[in-house]
Design a protein around this motif. Structure first.
Motif, short mmCIF file in Angstrom:
data_model
loop_
_atom_site.label_atom_id
_atom_site.label_comp_id
_atom_site.label_asym_id
_atom_site.label_seq_id
_atom_site.Cartn_x
_atom_site.Cartn_y
_atom_site.Cartn_z
N LEU A 1 -87.65 -37.85 34.07
CA LEU A 1 -88.03 -39.18 34.80
C LEU A 1 -89.11 -39.66 34.18
N PRO A 2 -89.41 -40.17 33.29
CA PRO A 2 -90.23 -40.16 32.04
C PRO A 2 -91.55 -41.19 32.41
N THR A 3 -91.35 -41.92 33.46
CA THR A 3 -92.46 -42.68 34.00
C THR A 3 -93.19 -41.88 35.11
N ALA A 4 -92.63 -40.81 35.53
CA ALA A 4 -93.52 -40.10 36.61
C ALA A 4 -94.49 -39.20 36.24
N LEU A 5 -95.28 -38.87 36.88
CA LEU A 5 -96.49 -38.02 36.35
C LEU A 5 -96.81 -36.86 37.42
N LEU A 6 -96.82 -35.61 37.21
CA LEU A 6 -97.29 -34.59 38.12
C LEU A 6 -98.50 -33.92 37.54
N TYR B 1 -86.47 -35.72 43.27
CA TYR B 1 -86.01 -34.57 43.99
C TYR B 1 -84.63 -34.00 43.43
N GLU B 2 -83.65 -35.00 43.33
CA GLU B 2 -82.25 -34.67 42.71
C GLU B 2 -82.49 -34.38 41.27
N LYS B 3 -83.53 -34.67 40.65
CA LYS B 3 -83.51 -34.11 39.08
C LYS B 3 -84.31 -32.89 39.09
N GLY B 4 -84.64 -32.41 39.99
CA GLY B 4 -85.40 -30.92 40.05
C GLY B 4 -86.82 -30.75 39.64
N ILE B 5 -87.53 -31.87 39.63
CA ILE B 5 -88.94 -32.05 39.28
C ILE B 5 -89.70 -30.92 40.06
N PHE B 6 -89.34 -30.98 41.41
CA PHE B 6 -90.11 -30.15 42.15
C PHE B 6 -89.93 -28.58 42.33
N LYS C 1 -93.56 -27.17 43.05
CA LYS C 1 -93.08 -27.46 44.33
C LYS C 1 -93.91 -27.09 45.31
N PRO C 2 -94.15 -28.60 46.05
CA PRO C 2 -95.16 -28.26 47.06
C PRO C 2 -94.66 -27.85 48.38
N ASP C 3 -95.43 -27.24 49.41
CA ASP C 3 -95.28 -26.71 50.56
C ASP C 3 -95.24 -27.61 51.56
N GLU C 4 -96.03 -29.03 51.54
CA GLU C 4 -95.98 -29.90 52.34
C GLU C 4 -96.57 -31.13 51.60
N PHE C 5 -96.42 -32.35 52.06
CA PHE C 5 -96.35 -33.41 51.32
C PHE C 5 -96.97 -34.58 52.25
N TYR C 6 -98.02 -35.26 51.59
CA TYR C 6 -98.70 -36.21 52.18
C TYR C 6 -98.62 -37.46 51.26
N GLY C 7 -98.81 -38.65 52.00
CA GLY C 7 -98.80 -39.98 51.27
C GLY C 7 -99.43 -41.16 52.00
N LEU C 8 -99.94 -42.28 51.54
CA LEU C 8 -100.34 -43.25 52.26
C LEU C 8 -99.72 -44.70 51.89
#
Length: 384
Positions: free
Chosen positions: A53-58, A143-148, A153-160
């Protein structure tokens, strides 16, 4: 490098606003975000661009005494909207605009990351700059491409999500569902065309479609608990070529919305039942295609959300507002079905415009206020 100032964050936001890109095409946005982040102090940072997913960034910020990894997601794509704000930093790409405020989302995330790159957090922090929220289900793809995996891998997730109807810098949230889930509905009816004067020799899909459309209107009114909320809108119908020929094919296109995944699945099944009934009743083929992708309801985790709301209510520097659920969609819902977490609103004080509007002009004061509120919450969360 010191923590970014409010003026620097506004400058970053304006540049991002000038370079909007559509889902999975966010190459310039990705490159700019990477350039900004690489200028931060790197002692605690691990930066990763997933090949799948080359335009994603972690970006992982290493905690000094971690007992969890807290994920924070921001979306980075724009919409096929021609900007009409007249701003000096308007979109430089014809027909594409950050009309949903993702430039504000990114700027807040950059502000948070800037702070925690200088002030090492107690827990690990994972920043996910996600492509393709507006279409293509970027969260689901990630998620399905397994990047987490592993340390990512987060234990919990937040976003606005920004909200032009709320005052600039305010925080809105609620227990339960924040955004509805959405599913695209496509129905094709295949009968037999013929001369308008000889209906007995044809099989009229327009008549069958009319009956189906009316039956579909009863799903929410008669199959869904009235205390709950769901909506089905059939916005497009195509049939026939001329007035005196019976149509052998009719296509219906629409969308459904529901506040829980359970409700959406129930509506899905009722649609299947009705289509099968029409096929039998009118002796024709009825093909139903339901496409939800990653646009699941944004169902906030009860425990984590109560903790989030309590912090925001008790913080005298935060203008906290209890909000109602919205029928708009957001693909963060898919990630919240996989990881516990919370989505919330950031008010951007533009009540004369709406999300996806060509005139959306968020109040930039919301950026630093959002950074301060979320930074305080994350620090508080790490102490529990």
């Amino acid at each position: 490098m010191a923590v970014l100032t409010e003026d620097e964050l506004i400058k970053i936001r304006r540049h991002l606003h000038e370079i909007p890109e559509l889902a999975l095409q966010e190459k310039e946005t990705h490159a700019y975000l990477l350039e900004v982040i690489q200028n931060f102090k790197q002692d605690y940072l691990t930066i990763k661009t997933p090949e799948s997913l080359p335009t994603a960034l972690l970006v992982l910020v290493k905690g000094k005494d971690p007992k969890r990894t807290i994920g924070y997601r921001t979306d980075i794509d724009a919409l096929p909207v021609t900007e009409k704000t007249g701003l000096p930093f308007s979109s430089k790409t014809p027909g594409i605009m950050h009309a949903c405020g993702h430039d504000i989302h990114m700027s807040v995330a950059i502000g948070l990351l800037s702070y925690f790159s200088e002030q090492q957090p107690k827990d690990n922090l994972l920043f996910f700059f996600q492509p393709a929220e507006e279409s293509e289900s970027g969260g689901k793809q990630a998620y399905e491409k397994g990047i987490f995996q592993g340390k990512f891998k987060p234990d919990e997730f937040y976003g606005l999500h920004d909200n032009p109807a709320l005052p600039a810098g305010s925080i809105g949230c609620r227990m339960g569902t924040l955004f509805a889930g959405t599913t695209e509905i496509n129905i094709d009816l295949f009968g037999k065309g013929g001369h308008a004067a000889f209906p007995q020799n044809a099989n009229d899909t327009v008549v069958a479609a009319a009956s189906l459309i009316m039956q579909i209107q009863t799903i929410v009114s008669r199959s869904i608990d009235p205390i709950q909320s769901g909506v089905i809108t059939l916005g497009k119908v195509e049939a026939g070529t001329i007035r005196n020929v019976i149509a052998g094919h009719t296509r219906i296109e629409g969308t459904l919305r529901g506040l829980t995944q359970e409700m959406i699945l129930k509506i899905d099944q009722r649609l299947r039942d009705l289509c099968e009934g029409i096929a039998r009743s009118y002796n024709m083929q009825v093909k139903l295609d339901l496409n939800q992708g990653g646009y699941w309801p944004v169902e906030n985790d009860p425990k984590l959300t109560q903790n989030f709301i309590s912090y925001m209510k008790e913080n005298k520097d935060v203008n906290y507002i209890e909000t109602e659920p919205k029928m708009t969609g957001e693909d963060f819902g898919f990630l919240l079905a996989k990881f516990p977490g919370t989505m919330f609103w950031l008010g951007v004080g533009d009540p004369d415009s709406e999300l996806h509007s060509a005139t959306l002009n968020p109040d930039e004061k919301s950026i630093q206020r959002g950074v301060d509120a979320i930074k305080g919450f994350l620090i508080s969360r790490m102490e529990k």
